[in-house]
Design a protein around this motif. Structure first.
Motif, PDB file in Angstrom:
ATOM      1  N   ASP A 182       0.854 -31.056 -52.269  1.00 25.66           N
ATOM      2  CA  ASP A 182      -0.305 -31.593 -52.991  1.00 25.66           C
ATOM      3  C   ASP A 182       0.148 -32.644 -53.993  1.00 25.66           C
ATOM      4  O   ASP A 182       1.001 -32.385 -54.844  1.00 25.66           O
ATOM      5  CB  ASP A 182      -1.047 -30.473 -53.713  1.00 25.66           C
ATOM      6  N   GLN A 183      -0.448 -33.825 -53.891  1.00 22.90           N
ATOM      7  CA  GLN A 183      -0.068 -34.905 -54.808  1.00 22.90           C
ATOM      8  C   GLN A 183      -0.802 -34.827 -56.145  1.00 22.90           C
ATOM      9  O   GLN A 183      -0.401 -35.446 -57.123  1.00 22.90           O
ATOM     10  CB  GLN A 183      -0.346 -36.262 -54.161  1.00 22.90           C
ATOM     11  N   ILE A 184      -1.902 -34.091 -56.167  1.00 14.52           N
ATOM     12  CA  ILE A 184      -2.663 -33.903 -57.400  1.00 14.52           C
ATOM     13  C   ILE A 184      -2.857 -32.411 -57.601  1.00 14.52           C
ATOM     14  O   ILE A 184      -3.270 -31.710 -56.670  1.00 14.52           O
ATOM     15  CB  ILE A 184      -4.036 -34.603 -57.328  1.00 14.52           C
ATOM     16  N   THR A 218      -6.557 -22.858 -60.842  1.00 21.54           N
ATOM     17  CA  THR A 218      -5.537 -23.596 -60.096  1.00 21.54           C
ATOM     18  C   THR A 218      -6.252 -24.525 -59.138  1.00 21.54           C
ATOM     19  O   THR A 218      -7.122 -24.086 -58.382  1.00 21.54           O
ATOM     20  CB  THR A 218      -4.626 -22.654 -59.278  1.00 21.54           C
ATOM     21  N   VAL A 219      -5.915 -25.803 -59.169  1.00 22.32           N
ATOM     22  CA  VAL A 219      -6.533 -26.798 -58.292  1.00 22.32           C
ATOM     23  C   VAL A 219      -5.433 -27.589 -57.597  1.00 22.32           C
ATOM     24  O   VAL A 219      -4.472 -28.014 -58.246  1.00 22.32           O
ATOM     25  CB  VAL A 219      -7.435 -27.771 -59.082  1.00 22.32           C
ATOM     26  N   GLY A 220      -5.566 -27.772 -56.292  1.00 24.14           N
ATOM     27  CA  GLY A 220      -4.628 -28.605 -55.549  1.00 24.14           C
ATOM     28  C   GLY A 220      -5.376 -29.577 -54.665  1.00 24.14           C
ATOM     29  O   GLY A 220      -6.325 -29.185 -53.965  1.00 24.14           O
ATOM     30  N   ILE A 221      -4.993 -30.832 -54.707  1.00 19.77           N
ATOM     31  CA  ILE A 221      -5.564 -31.857 -53.829  1.00 19.77           C
ATOM     32  C   ILE A 221      -4.427 -32.481 -53.047  1.00 19.77           C
ATOM     33  O   ILE A 221      -3.476 -33.020 -53.622  1.00 19.77           O
ATOM     34  CB  ILE A 221      -6.306 -32.955 -54.612  1.00 19.77           C
ATOM     35  N   GLY A 222      -4.512 -32.371 -51.723  1.00 18.08           N
ATOM     36  CA  GLY A 222      -3.514 -32.967 -50.849  1.00 18.08           C
ATOM     37  C   GLY A 222      -4.125 -34.089 -50.037  1.00 18.08           C
ATOM     38  O   GLY A 222      -5.220 -33.942 -49.487  1.00 18.08           O
ATOM     39  N   VAL A 223      -3.442 -35.193 -49.975  1.00 14.93           N
ATOM     40  CA  VAL A 223      -3.918 -36.360 -49.236  1.00 14.93           C
ATOM     41  C   VAL A 223      -2.924 -36.681 -48.139  1.00 14.93           C
ATOM     42  O   VAL A 223      -1.712 -36.727 -48.371  1.00 14.93           O
ATOM     43  CB  VAL A 223      -4.086 -37.589 -50.167  1.00 14.93           C
TER      44      VAL A 223
END
Length: 314
Positions: A182-184, A218-223
């Motif tokens: 995850d980048q963010i 907890t938050v994860g954003i993967g692009v």
């Protein structure tokens, strides 16, 4: 100073906007930032800009994220967030925010340009700080910059020099649940993060109704070619989790109901979001495939215009 904070965050959010393969979990804070994190930190928000730029989504749409205001900032100050920043970490102690930025900073040139612009400068120990009024920026070295309220910035510089900073244990445990790719990501402990940030009154009211039930997040954003979101919200009780679950489901339902039936891509987006409750924990997930993500980016011009108006007022 607000321009600085917005510019740093805008640079980090360039690529944040899909089925994901199972990924290993566990991320760590950038070593360049670790010693500057106070032990009373309540929330961390990380944006790995360099990793975002390597994704297929960013490569397809990088031209759409150009802001004339950022070009002007680069010309005046000598920093272009799209070019010069590689990672950003937002640190929040429950009342004040600190922005840590890693990248390439030509300190002498930046100092000269800021002086030409008449930006107030003042020294603190071995550091030169820039800013006026309440907020300030420090270029710690050629690869690290900090921005925060002036008193918070001075105490952070002292903390870093002492080597006593570090990620609190509660947040370290949350980091173990973030997907490695995850980048963010965001982690928080002890309540709804960034609750004192000014928001539109209707959104502020909606958050106020559930804020008291939230303990950790907890938050994860993967692009990759698309975009993927995973959120875990730990609540203070099972009953509190039910309230948060119902509020989120209601928000999604309202969003879908108020979306024009001809806007099929937006309807697909709402349908892609799932919310489920497991005892005291709420899980939110959304996987947006590449074709849907591309279509949703058609809405970026209006967001870009709004961001530009904000930057131009600073």
């Amino acid at each position: 100073m607000r321009t600085w904070l917005l510019a740093l965050l805008a640079g980090g959010l360039i690529g944040s906007v899909g089925c994901r393969k199972p990924l290993m979990t566990g991320v760590s804070v950038d070593p360049a930032f670790r010693d500057a994190i106070p032990k009373n930190t309540k929330a961390l928000l990380s944006i790995q800009i360099e990793k975002l730029k390597a994704t297929g989504l960013y490569q397809r749409h990088q031209d759409e994220f150009d802001l004339p205001q950022l070009d002007a900032l680069s010309e005046r100050v000598g920093i272009d967030p799209r070019r010069d920043l590689t990672a950003v970490l937002l640190v929040w102690d429950g009342a004040k925010a600190l922005v840590l930025a890693r990248g390439g900073f030509a300190s002498a040139d930046i100092n000269r340009r800021l002086g030409t612009l008449g930006v107030e400068r003042f020294s603190y120990k071995k550091y030169m700080l820039f800013g006026g009024g309440r907020d300030a920026v420090a270029f710690v070295d050629k690869s690290l910059a900090m921005a925060a309220p002036a008193d918070f910035l001075r105490s952070t510089l002292d903390l870093r020099d002492s080597g006593a900073g570090g990620v609190p244990e509660e947040l370290q445990r949350r980091l173990a649940g973030v997907a490695k790719n995850d980048q963010i990501w965001e982690v928080s402990h002890g309540g709804l993060p960034f609750a004192n940030i000014h928001l539109p009154s209707d959104l502020q009211s909606a958050l106020a109704n559930i804020a008291g039930y939230i303990d950790d997040t907890t938050v994860g954003i993967g692009v990759d070619s698309g975009a993927h979101l995973q959120v875990e919200i730990d609540c203070i009780s099972k009953e509190g989790a039910q309230r948060v679950h119902d509020a989120l489901r209601g928000l999604i339902g309202l969003g879908r109901l108020t979306t024009d039936t001809s806007s099929l891509d937006l309807l697909r987006m709402w349908d892609a979001i799932s919310v489920r409750q497991n005892e005291q924990v709420i899980h939110v997930r959304a996987d947006l495939a590449a074709d849907l993500t591309d279509k949703l980016l058609v809405y970026l011009p209006s967001l870009r215009s709004r961001a530009g108006q904000i930057l131009s007022r600073q």
